[in-house]
Design an enzyme around this catalytic site. Structure first.
Site, PDB file in Angstrom:
ATOM      1  N   ARG A   1      34.116  42.113  39.659  1.00 20.23           N
ATOM      2  CA  ARG A   1      32.987  41.699  39.248  1.00 20.23           C
ATOM      3  C   ARG A   1      33.600  39.931  38.076  1.00 20.23           C
ATOM      4  O   ARG A   1      34.580  40.007  38.283  1.00 20.23           O
ATOM      5  CB  ARG A   1      32.703  42.718  37.436  1.00 20.23           C
ATOM      6  CG  ARG A   1      31.646  42.559  37.614  1.00 20.23           C
ATOM      7  CD  ARG A   1      31.271  43.726  36.606  1.00 20.23           C
ATOM      8  NE  ARG A   1      31.267  44.728  37.763  1.00 20.23           N
ATOM      9  CZ  ARG A   1      29.442  44.663  38.436  1.00 20.23           C
ATOM     10  NH1 ARG A   1      28.464  43.955  38.198  1.00 20.23           N
ATOM     11  NH2 ARG A   1      29.726  45.780  38.809  1.00 20.23           N
ATOM     12  N   ILE A   2      32.995  39.085  38.714  1.00 15.82           N
ATOM     13  CA  ILE A   2      33.359  37.862  38.256  1.00 15.82           C
ATOM     14  C   ILE A   2      32.685  37.788  35.925  1.00 15.82           C
ATOM     15  O   ILE A   2      32.160  38.353  36.376  1.00 15.82           O
ATOM     16  CB  ILE A   2      32.258  37.140  38.571  1.00 15.82           C
ATOM     17  CG1 ILE A   2      32.884  36.034  40.048  1.00 15.82           C
ATOM     18  CG2 ILE A   2      32.841  35.979  37.821  1.00 15.82           C
ATOM     19  CD1 ILE A   2      31.931  35.908  40.566  1.00 15.82           C
ATOM     20  N   LEU A   3      33.525  37.182  35.929  1.00 16.52           N
ATOM     21  CA  LEU A   3      34.128  37.589  34.015  1.00 16.52           C
ATOM     22  C   LEU A   3      32.953  36.572  34.279  1.00 16.52           C
ATOM     23  O   LEU A   3      33.176  35.273  33.767  1.00 16.52           O
ATOM     24  CB  LEU A   3      34.949  38.001  33.698  1.00 16.52           C
ATOM     25  CG  LEU A   3      36.035  38.961  33.959  1.00 16.52           C
ATOM     26  CD1 LEU A   3      37.498  38.584  33.193  1.00 16.52           C
ATOM     27  CD2 LEU A   3      34.892  40.323  33.040  1.00 16.52           C
TER      28      LEU A   3
ATOM     29  N   ASN B   1      47.968  48.794  42.609  1.00 15.03           N
ATOM     30  CA  ASN B   1      48.891  48.159  40.965  1.00 15.03           C
ATOM     31  C   ASN B   1      48.440  48.004  39.346  1.00 15.03           C
ATOM     32  O   ASN B   1      49.193  48.243  38.903  1.00 15.03           O
ATOM     33  CB  ASN B   1      47.567  46.777  41.164  1.00 15.03           C
ATOM     34  CG  ASN B   1      48.112  45.070  41.857  1.00 15.03           C
ATOM     35  OD1 ASN B   1      49.503  45.017  42.386  1.00 15.03           O
ATOM     36  ND2 ASN B   1      47.383  45.251  43.041  1.00 15.03           N
TER      37      ASN B   1
ATOM     38  N   GLU C   1      53.200  42.807  45.727  1.00 13.64           N
ATOM     39  CA  GLU C   1      52.144  42.780  44.515  1.00 13.64           C
ATOM     40  C   GLU C   1      52.561  43.759  43.223  1.00 13.64           C
ATOM     41  O   GLU C   1      52.930  42.995  42.152  1.00 13.64           O
ATOM     42  CB  GLU C   1      50.592  43.222  44.547  1.00 13.64           C
ATOM     43  CG  GLU C   1      49.780  42.590  45.744  1.00 13.64           C
ATOM     44  CD  GLU C   1      48.441  42.856  45.965  1.00 13.64           C
ATOM     45  OE1 GLU C   1      47.958  43.710  45.028  1.00 13.64           O
ATOM     46  OE2 GLU C   1      47.451  41.515  46.304  1.00 13.64           O
TER      47      GLU C   1
ATOM     48  N   HIS D   1      45.974  37.970  42.495  1.00 10.62           N
ATOM     49  CA  HIS D   1      45.399  37.460  44.072  1.00 10.62           C
ATOM     50  C   HIS D   1      46.029  37.993  45.213  1.00 10.62           C
ATOM     51  O   HIS D   1      46.934  37.416  45.503  1.00 10.62           O
ATOM     52  CB  HIS D   1      44.709  36.664  43.261  1.00 10.62           C
ATOM     53  CG  HIS D   1      43.860  36.229  44.761  1.00 10.62           C
ATOM     54  ND1 HIS D   1      42.757  36.559  45.093  1.00 10.62           N
ATOM     55  CD2 HIS D   1      44.417  34.883  46.062  1.00 10.62           C
ATOM     56  CE1 HIS D   1      41.721  35.740  46.534  1.00 10.62           C
ATOM     57  NE2 HIS D   1      42.965  35.275  46.574  1.00 10.62           N
TER      58      HIS D   1
ATOM     59  N   GLU E   1      36.684  29.373  36.342  1.00 11.66           N
ATOM     60  CA  GLU E   1      36.134  29.072  38.094  1.00 11.66           C
ATOM     61  C   GLU E   1      37.491  29.869  38.622  1.00 11.66           C
ATOM     62  O   GLU E   1      38.706  30.322  37.945  1.00 11.66           O
ATOM     63  CB  GLU E   1      37.450  27.199  38.353  1.00 11.66           C
ATOM     64  CG  GLU E   1      36.867  26.947  39.514  1.00 11.66           C
ATOM     65  CD  GLU E   1      37.452  25.393  39.944  1.00 11.66           C
ATOM     66  OE1 GLU E   1      37.445  25.819  41.180  1.00 11.66           O
ATOM     67  OE2 GLU E   1      37.895  25.271  39.720  1.00 11.66           O
ATOM     68  N   LEU E   2      36.787  30.555  39.596  1.00 10.13           N
ATOM     69  CA  LEU E   2      37.067  31.361  40.296  1.00 10.13           C
ATOM     70  C   LEU E   2      38.765  31.599  40.788  1.00 10.13           C
ATOM     71  O   LEU E   2      38.662  30.459  41.611  1.00 10.13           O
ATOM     72  CB  LEU E   2      36.294  32.061  41.423  1.00 10.13           C
ATOM     73  CG  LEU E   2      36.813  33.604  41.917  1.00 10.13           C
ATOM     74  CD1 LEU E   2      36.602  34.531  40.479  1.00 10.13           C
ATOM     75  CD2 LEU E   2      35.562  33.831  42.474  1.00 10.13           C
ATOM     76  N   ASP E   3      39.839  32.038  41.284  1.00  8.41           N
ATOM     77  CA  ASP E   3      41.206  32.820  41.571  1.00  8.41           C
ATOM     78  C   ASP E   3      41.934  31.357  41.290  1.00  8.41           C
ATOM     79  O   ASP E   3      42.417  30.627  41.523  1.00  8.41           O
ATOM     80  CB  ASP E   3      40.854  32.306  42.934  1.00  8.41           C
ATOM     81  CG  ASP E   3      40.180  33.929  43.156  1.00  8.41           C
ATOM     82  OD1 ASP E   3      40.669  35.059  41.768  1.00  8.41           O
ATOM     83  OD2 ASP E   3      40.007  34.374  43.737  1.00  8.41           O
TER      84      ASP E   3
END
Ligand code: GRF
Length: 214
Positions: free
Chosen positions: A92-94, A15, A175, A110, A144-146
């Site tokens: 990685r979750i920010l 991407n 994508e 996503h 919140e994720l996604d």
């Protein structure tokens, strides 16, 4: 004026390469100010160097908490002068501080038609639950994720008997169409995040839909 933006990766970076190509052929009125990876061995870093893009590795230190890591990541993004951050396979979750600092200027791609199939292994889960449609979504990132406001989706019909690699390859092709489009809109001042939703040309995004065969 060309918008400087940062692309955050952990893996292959296809991407990121699609975004880079779009800056070169004028679909995005911007330039990649930094390709930042949390992994020194991310294949996309090498591809970025070959294209002479500025790269940086911000690896988490042993025992480093999410907040402390987020502060270092934000410092790297800020030093690049980026006015937009595009997450492109950044695994990685920010932390809250990072998300707040870049609120409204932080996009993610996503591999599902959000809000369906948040999280990992989306292609497998779509096949297992025999969905008729699948695809990918560019959205603004919230804590919140996604879960942030959706900007644009690429949509395809799942083929009978299709396996995970085949489905994944078709989703990735979409994508590479929708992410440059979303970043191009942002760079042109046409895309914004306001009141918990995405706006394109002053209209609620909906989201915009690109069909595979269109
Ligand atoms: C993509 O499938 C994207 O939807 C997900 O991570 C993958 C990254 O692929 N967030 P690549 O590294 O851009 O090839």
């Amino acid at each position: 004026m060309a918008l400087p933006f940062a692309v955050l990766i952990s893996g292959r970076g296809s991407n990121m390469l699609a975004l880079e190509q779009a800056t070169r052929d004028g679909r995005i009125g911007g330039r990649i100010a930094a390709v930042i990876s949390d992994r020194a061995d991310a294949a996309g870093l090498e591809a970025a160097r070959e294209r002479r893009l500025p790269t940086e590795v911000v690896e988490p230190a042993r025992g480093e908490g999410r907040d402390a890591y987020g502060r270092r990541l934000a410092a790297a993004v800020s030093a690049s002068g980026a006015g937009l951050v595009a997450l492109a396979g950044f695994m990685r979750i920010l932390d809250r501080g990072f998300v707040r600092a870049y609120e409204g200027r932080l996009l993610n791609i996503h591999p599902s038609l959000l809000p369906a199939f948040r999280g990992l292994h989306t292609h497998r889960r779509v096949l297992e639950s025999r969905e008729a449609y699948h695809g990918c979504t560019v959205h603004f990132v919230v804590e919140e994720l996604d879960a942030g406001p959706e900007v644009i989706q690429g949509r395809l019909a799942v083929r009978p008997g299709e396996d995970e690699p085949a489905l994944s390859a078709r989703v990735q092709r979409l994508e590479h169409i929708i992410y440059p489009r979303a970043v191009g809109w942002f760079a042109a001042g046409r895309l914004a995040c306001r009141d918990g939703r995405a706006w394109i040309d002053g209209q609620p995004a909906g989201p915009a839909i690109v069909e595979e065969d269109a």
